[in-house]
Design a protein around this motif. Structure first.
Motif, short mmCIF file in Angstrom:
data_model
loop_
_atom_site.label_atom_id
_atom_site.label_comp_id
_atom_site.label_asym_id
_atom_site.label_seq_id
_atom_site.Cartn_x
_atom_site.Cartn_y
_atom_site.Cartn_z
N ARG A 88 0.82 -1.21 0.00
CA ARG A 88 0.00 0.00 0.00
C ARG A 88 0.86 1.27 0.00
O ARG A 88 0.58 2.21 -0.72
CB ARG A 88 -0.90 -0.01 1.24
N SER A 120 -7.37 -9.48 -2.45
CA SER A 120 -6.89 -8.44 -1.52
C SER A 120 -6.13 -7.35 -2.28
O SER A 120 -6.28 -6.16 -2.00
CB SER A 120 -5.94 -9.03 -0.46
N MET A 123 -8.58 -5.14 -4.05
CA MET A 123 -9.22 -4.20 -3.11
C MET A 123 -8.28 -3.05 -2.78
O MET A 123 -8.69 -1.89 -2.71
CB MET A 123 -9.60 -4.92 -1.82
N LEU A 124 -6.99 -3.39 -2.56
CA LEU A 124 -5.99 -2.38 -2.22
C LEU A 124 -5.89 -1.33 -3.32
O LEU A 124 -5.83 -0.13 -3.05
CB LEU A 124 -4.65 -3.09 -2.05
N GLU A 127 -9.10 0.82 -3.46
CA GLU A 127 -9.27 1.59 -2.23
C GLU A 127 -8.27 2.74 -2.15
O GLU A 127 -8.64 3.86 -1.82
CB GLU A 127 -9.04 0.61 -1.07
N HIS A 128 -6.99 2.45 -2.46
CA HIS A 128 -5.95 3.45 -2.21
C HIS A 128 -5.42 4.12 -3.46
O HIS A 128 -4.73 5.13 -3.37
CB HIS A 128 -4.79 2.80 -1.43
N PRO A 130 -7.43 4.97 -6.51
CA PRO A 130 -8.71 4.90 -7.24
C PRO A 130 -8.59 5.17 -8.72
O PRO A 130 -9.42 4.70 -9.50
CB PRO A 130 -9.59 5.94 -6.54
N ARG A 169 -15.46 -2.90 6.88
CA ARG A 169 -15.83 -1.88 5.89
C ARG A 169 -15.55 -2.39 4.46
O ARG A 169 -16.35 -2.19 3.54
CB ARG A 169 -14.99 -0.62 6.17
N MET A 170 -14.42 -3.07 4.31
CA MET A 170 -14.07 -3.61 2.98
C MET A 170 -15.02 -4.75 2.61
O MET A 170 -15.42 -4.91 1.45
CB MET A 170 -12.64 -4.15 2.99
N LYS A 173 -18.13 -3.28 1.36
CA LYS A 173 -17.95 -2.54 0.11
C LYS A 173 -17.69 -3.45 -1.09
O LYS A 173 -18.13 -3.16 -2.20
CB LYS A 173 -16.78 -1.57 0.29
N TYR A 174 -16.95 -4.54 -0.86
CA TYR A 174 -16.49 -5.35 -2.00
C TYR A 174 -17.12 -6.74 -2.08
O TYR A 174 -16.79 -7.52 -2.96
CB TYR A 174 -14.97 -5.46 -1.98
#
Ligand SMILES: C[S@@+](CC[C@H](N)C(=O)[O-])C[C@H]1O[C@@H](n2cnc3c(N)ncnc32)[C@H](O)[C@@H]1O
Length: 282
Positions: A88, A120, A123-124, A127-128, A130, A169-170, A173-174
């Motif tokens: 990240r 994962s 998602m990363l 999320e970080h 975009p 939260r993830m 969301k996902y």
């Protein structure tokens, strides 16, 4: 009837030949636990009969089933916090910076097990970073076990699995809930694909990767197979790409191919060479 030492030695040989996984003789009891159901399914009354069947009939699919049943598929979402912090904070932002012109990323989760590692990473990114939502991104998960590849393709996880490492939260969301299971969103699915692949056999055609995750699988291989796998990884990693190993793993016998760097409390590896970017339409 119980298996003899030479029966277990034969089973170890089958596993080594099919998957290059070394099984220590101290773990013989694992064969009984994991192979007895397969033995019964194949019509054998016990494991020793099954060994005779394997020796005499040489049915390849049974040999493969033995190796597959003996794989250790332990994994989880965001496994190893430090590694995902490194991704990240350092690796993914650097890659996004370098690929801003082509807007294309190829990531390989080699030995992906049931897919949590690949999802994962997806998602990363969303999320970080975009902006990558509009990029051409493929995260390719591969594993020798057909069973885990199919599981990853389905993208449906049990409560116990989503409770391991995935922030609530993830999750919301996902993934969407379907009775007792949680299903990966179509957005993540579109970024990830999975295929069966043996890292220790000649590899099929693959693209050049910007990032390779080869985590928690090297420990099952002999030093010779590890060297072959590193050579393949070196060939397939972009000159300015990255290789990540499991926390307890090192590229100690491949220092001529990769150099280690340290950031965000973790090691990662860069290929040593000047390579010409291979074109690929993968
Ligand atoms: C412990 S899991 C690691 C999963 C994931 N990389 C992680 O770190 O969470 C190891 C995986 O390696 C796979 N594996 C073992 N031998 C392999 C081989 N020769 N080629 C490809 N995958 C292999 C197993 O099937 C298993 O799913």
């Amino acid at each position: 009837m119980a298996c003899t030492d030479s029966d277990y030695a034969y089973l170890r040989e089958v596993v080594l030949k099919q998957s290059a996984n070394l099984i220590d003789p101290s773990r013989n009891s694992l064969f009984d636990a994991k192979l007895t159901p397969i033995a019964h399914k194949a019509g054998a009354t016990n494991l020793q009969d099954f060994v005779r069947l394997l020796q005499t009939e040489r049915r390849t699919h049974l040999h493969r089933a033995v190796a597959e049943a003996m794989t250790i598929n332990e994994t989880s979402f965001f496994r190893d916090v430090k590694t995902f912090n490194l991704l990240r904070e350092t690796i993914l932002p650097e890659l996004v910076e370098r690929r801003r012109a082509s807007r294309r990323l190829r990531i390989w989760s080699a030995a992906s097990s049931t897919g949590q590692e690949a999802y994962s990473i997806a998602m990363l990114l969303l999320e970080h970073l975009p902006e990558t939502a509009y990029w051409d991104i493929k995260i390719i998960g591969t594993d020798i076990s057909r069973r885990v590849v199919e599981y990853a393709q389905q993208g449906r996880y049990r409560r116990l699995e989503v409770n391991r490492g995935l922030p609530a939260r993830m999750l919301l969301k996902y993934m969407t809930r379907d009775e007792e299971e949680w299903e990966i969103s179509s957005r993540l699915r579109a970024m990830c694909e999975f295929q069966q692949l043996n890292l220790c056999a000649p590899l099929p055609s693959l693209p050049e990767f910007d990032l390779v995750l080869l985590r928690n699988v090297l420990l099952y291989f002999s030093q010779e197979d590890r060297s072959h796998v590193f050579a393949a990884m070196h060939r397939l990693t972009a000159a300015d790409g990255y290789l990540l190993l499991g926390n307890a793993e090192q590229a100690e016998d491949s220092t001529n191919l990769f150099e280690a760097e340290f950031a965000a409390e973790s090691f990662f590896y860069r290929p040593l060479r000047d390579s010409v970017q291979r074109k690929s339409d993968y």
